[in-house]
Motif scaffolding. Sequence first.
Motif, PDB file in Angstrom:
ATOM      1  N   ASP A 289       4.800  -4.918   1.801  1.00  0.00           N
ATOM      2  CA  ASP A 289       4.382  -4.745   3.208  1.00  0.00           C
ATOM      3  C   ASP A 289       4.181  -6.108   3.845  1.00  0.00           C
ATOM      4  O   ASP A 289       4.321  -6.269   5.058  1.00  0.00           O
TER       5      ASP A 289
ATOM      6  N   ALA B 123       0.861  -1.187   0.000  1.00  0.00           N
ATOM      7  CA  ALA B 123       0.000   0.000   0.000  1.00  0.00           C
ATOM      8  C   ALA B 123       0.899   1.239   0.000  1.00  0.00           C
ATOM      9  O   ALA B 123       2.024   1.205   0.516  1.00  0.00           O
ATOM     10  N   PHE B 124       0.421   2.306  -0.627  1.00  0.00           N
ATOM     11  CA  PHE B 124       1.068   3.608  -0.508  1.00  0.00           C
ATOM     12  C   PHE B 124       0.130   4.462   0.330  1.00  0.00           C
ATOM     13  O   PHE B 124      -0.932   4.863  -0.154  1.00  0.00           O
ATOM     14  N   GLY B 125       0.447   4.693   1.587  1.00  0.00           N
ATOM     15  CA  GLY B 125      -0.486   5.357   2.504  1.00  0.00           C
ATOM     16  C   GLY B 125      -1.722   4.489   2.644  1.00  0.00           C
ATOM     17  O   GLY B 125      -1.626   3.279   2.885  1.00  0.00           O
ATOM     18  N   ALA B 126      -2.893   5.109   2.424  1.00  0.00           N
ATOM     19  CA  ALA B 126      -4.147   4.360   2.561  1.00  0.00           C
ATOM     20  C   ALA B 126      -4.512   3.622   1.269  1.00  0.00           C
ATOM     21  O   ALA B 126      -5.487   2.880   1.236  1.00  0.00           O
ATOM     22  N   HIS B 127      -3.724   3.845   0.211  1.00  0.00           N
ATOM     23  CA  HIS B 127      -4.044   3.273  -1.104  1.00  0.00           C
ATOM     24  C   HIS B 127      -3.451   1.867  -1.236  1.00  0.00           C
ATOM     25  O   HIS B 127      -2.245   1.707  -1.410  1.00  0.00           O
ATOM     26  N   LYS B 128      -4.344   0.843  -1.144  1.00  0.00           N
ATOM     27  CA  LYS B 128      -3.869  -0.542  -1.299  1.00  0.00           C
ATOM     28  C   LYS B 128      -3.618  -0.812  -2.774  1.00  0.00           C
ATOM     29  O   LYS B 128      -4.544  -0.760  -3.584  1.00  0.00           O
TER      30      LYS B 128
END
Length: 253
Positions: free
Chosen positions: A58, A14-19
Amino acid sequence: MAEAVLTAEHIAKAFGAHKVLSDVRFCIGADEIVGLLGPNGSGKSTLLNIVSGFSRPDAGEILFLGKSLAGMPSHKIARHGLVRTFQLPSMPHRMTVREVLRAGSRDGAGLLNSFTGKGSEDANADELIEQFALAPVAHLPASSLSGGQKKLLSIAVALRTRPKLLCLDEPTAGVHPQLRGRMVELLKAFNKRGVAMLVVEHDMHFIRELCGRCIVLDRGEIIADCAPRELTENERVVEAYLGKSVARQKVSA
Ligand SMILES: Nc1ncnc2c1ncn2[C@@H]1O[C@H](COP(=O)(O)OP(=O)(O)OP(=O)(O)O)[C@@H](O)[C@H]1O
């Protein structure tokens, strides 16, 4: 499928909240050429970055020839035989095409030969120059090549290292259509000599000609793992590319 050269286990990113990737699992056999497909933004390059060590997942793990690549930097992964190319390859300013190819080999023998004189490694580099139609520009600085020529040179450089697995990121983008057919033949020939491949590509004709199997990503999940000819019959794949209503009409037609 021959023994797996690469196994991806439960990869998530994920990039921040963006899965971007969720529970991605697949294998590539040592004798395979596998297409990695999906609409724009579906996570293909992110997955390629993780496989080749340019980004860390992750969760999950990549196994190459049965060994975990966790924490291994990309240059070490390349030395083990997992090499990749980029959508927009960058080239050194001060070296000619021939010098770039002669210098690059996995064990450094090419670099040594480029100082000590011509050997079988140089012959191998010169052969790649011919095969990839780079002879007319072999004397030019690599950085001065066109986008398509840089793409061809980057694939030749990757093959020069004699990889076990070659990951190609949009190999045909910017390459003349006539040369794409030649590229298919060349890549198949290298595959027969023991180079497995994972190919991110939007040109479906190229994929059908080159790949025995395709993995399709949509919004970070694998939605199909099948032969290229089965893709147009797969409702989830058609839906991912064309939308739900068109997919229903097409698949039931
Ligand atoms: N470093 C980053 N930081 C934030 N978001 C990122 C980053 N890298 C990728 N993304 C996002 O992850 C998603 C997937 O991107 P990715 O480049 O993997 O897609 P792709 O399938 O390769 O797309 P394309 O076919 O357009 O090249 C996109 O929404 C993108 O904006």
